[in-house]
Each structure stands twice: as C-alpha cells, then as structure tokens.
Design a protein around this motif. Structure first.
Motif, PDB file in Angstrom:
ATOM      1  N   GLU A  21      -1.998  -8.475  -4.154  1.00  0.00           N
ATOM      2  CA  GLU A  21      -0.589  -8.602  -3.798  1.00  0.00           C
ATOM      3  C   GLU A  21       0.299  -8.546  -5.055  1.00  0.00           C
ATOM      4  N   TYR A  24       1.718  -5.072  -5.694  1.00  0.00           N
ATOM      5  CA  TYR A  24       2.557  -4.459  -4.664  1.00  0.00           C
ATOM      6  C   TYR A  24       3.820  -3.900  -5.314  1.00  0.00           C
ATOM      7  N   THR A  26       7.509  -2.945  -5.141  1.00  0.00           N
ATOM      8  CA  THR A  26       8.576  -3.419  -4.266  1.00  0.00           C
ATOM      9  C   THR A  26       9.570  -2.335  -3.860  1.00  0.00           C
ATOM     10  N   GLU A 104       1.253   3.961   0.727  1.00  0.00           N
ATOM     11  CA  GLU A 104       0.876   2.607   0.296  1.00  0.00           C
ATOM     12  C   GLU A 104      -0.413   2.644  -0.516  1.00  0.00           C
ATOM     13  N   VAL A 133       1.865  -9.660   1.874  1.00  0.00           N
ATOM     14  CA  VAL A 133       2.079  -8.243   2.178  1.00  0.00           C
ATOM     15  C   VAL A 133       0.740  -7.636   2.602  1.00  0.00           C
TER      16      VAL A 133
END
Length: 171
Positions: A21, A24, A26, A104, A133
């Motif tokens: 995470e 990730y 943003t 992703e 997430v």
C-alpha cells in the motif's frame, strides 16, 4: 506485587514488514476510450483521427494515469494506439493499453521495480496483506518473485499472524 514486563515479541523477532500500500500511486486514473473517435461507431478514419489529435486539449491529462482502450467491437489498427500514446505521453504520468486493472498493475510494477531489493537481503520479510487500497494480486506475485532470491524468508499477512510462504534452505 511485582509486575511482569510485557515484551513485544513481534518487534524483537527481526521481521521486516513490506506494505505494498505504501507504493500506491495517488494520481488520478482515467480511461481514454477510442470509441469516441470512431466514425459511425465502427471505423477509425485516419485523417479525422489525426485532425482530432492535433486539435484536442491534451493538458487535461497532465499528471494523470491513463488506460487506453476501445470498448466498441471495432478493429483498431495498432498504429492508432501508438499515435494516441505519442500525444498522451508528454502530459500523463503513465499510459497503458488496457483496462483500469492493467493500469493499476503497471503502476505497482513500476513502483516495485524502484525498490532496492538488496535492502531485504537475508531478511525475514512479511508482505502485509491488509490495506486500505486494493492492491492487485499481480503486485503480490511480482514482489514475491523479486524477494525470493534475496530474502531469508517470506511470509504473508501481519507480523502477529503470518502465513509462511518461503524459507531459504540451509546450506
């Protein structure tokens, strides 16, 4: 009455937690659907497409992560995706062909490739399983592939409750 000191065995265990995470990205995720460039919803006309690309305001993609696709059942020539990428690339953070899921995965793969894997050499690594997430399964597979050659052991979950996955054989 003497109180017994509470010992945090997780802290003393020497486990290193890797939380995907933390990697990730943003930035906003958007889909560019070529269906909007099709003539009669079926055909991509080269001249019209090139005129559109020249006139379009590409700054709206500044810093965004873009998945390029076509949701219509139309034959799109490969060069059209390439040409679209040429216009998107100077503005977008990332451009991929495919779905938001593909995007992703690409963002995570890029982040994982920036990790100095040597920082985990001979470590007992816990790849954290819970996150706020959604982390793609492909990212877990990729980090495992990268860690296995260097880590002493790899576990999944939380330091207080792990699933052992790999332990380097004793030599």
């Amino acid at each position: 009455m003497e109180t017994e000191e509470i010992v945090n065995r997780v802290t003393k265990s020497g486990l290193v937690t890797l939380d995907l995470e933390d990697y990730y990205h943003t930035g906003e995720r958007v889909v560019y659907d070529l269906k909007d460039n099709l003539f009669m919803g079926m055909i991509l006309k080269e001249k019209d497409f090139r005129d559109f690309l020249k006139a379009h305001d590409w700054s709206q993609y500044d810093g965004k992560n873009v998945a390029v696709t076509c949701s219509e059942d139309a034959i799109i020539p490969t060069w059209a995706y390439m040409l679209l990428t040429i216009y998107l690339e100077p503005h977008a953070h990332t451009v991929v062909f495919g779905s938001l899921q593909d995007l992703e995965e690409k963002l995570y793969f890029d982040a994982i490739n920036r990790i100095n894997i040597e920082d985990f050499r001979d470590s007992r690594v816990v790849v954290k399983g819970c996150s706020k997430v959604a982390v793609p399964t492909a990212a877990y597979v990729e980090i495992t592939r990268r860690l296995r050659p260097v880590a002493q052991s790899i576990m999944f979950g939380e330091p207080c409750s792990t699933v052992p996955l790999y332990k380097r054989p004793k030599q």
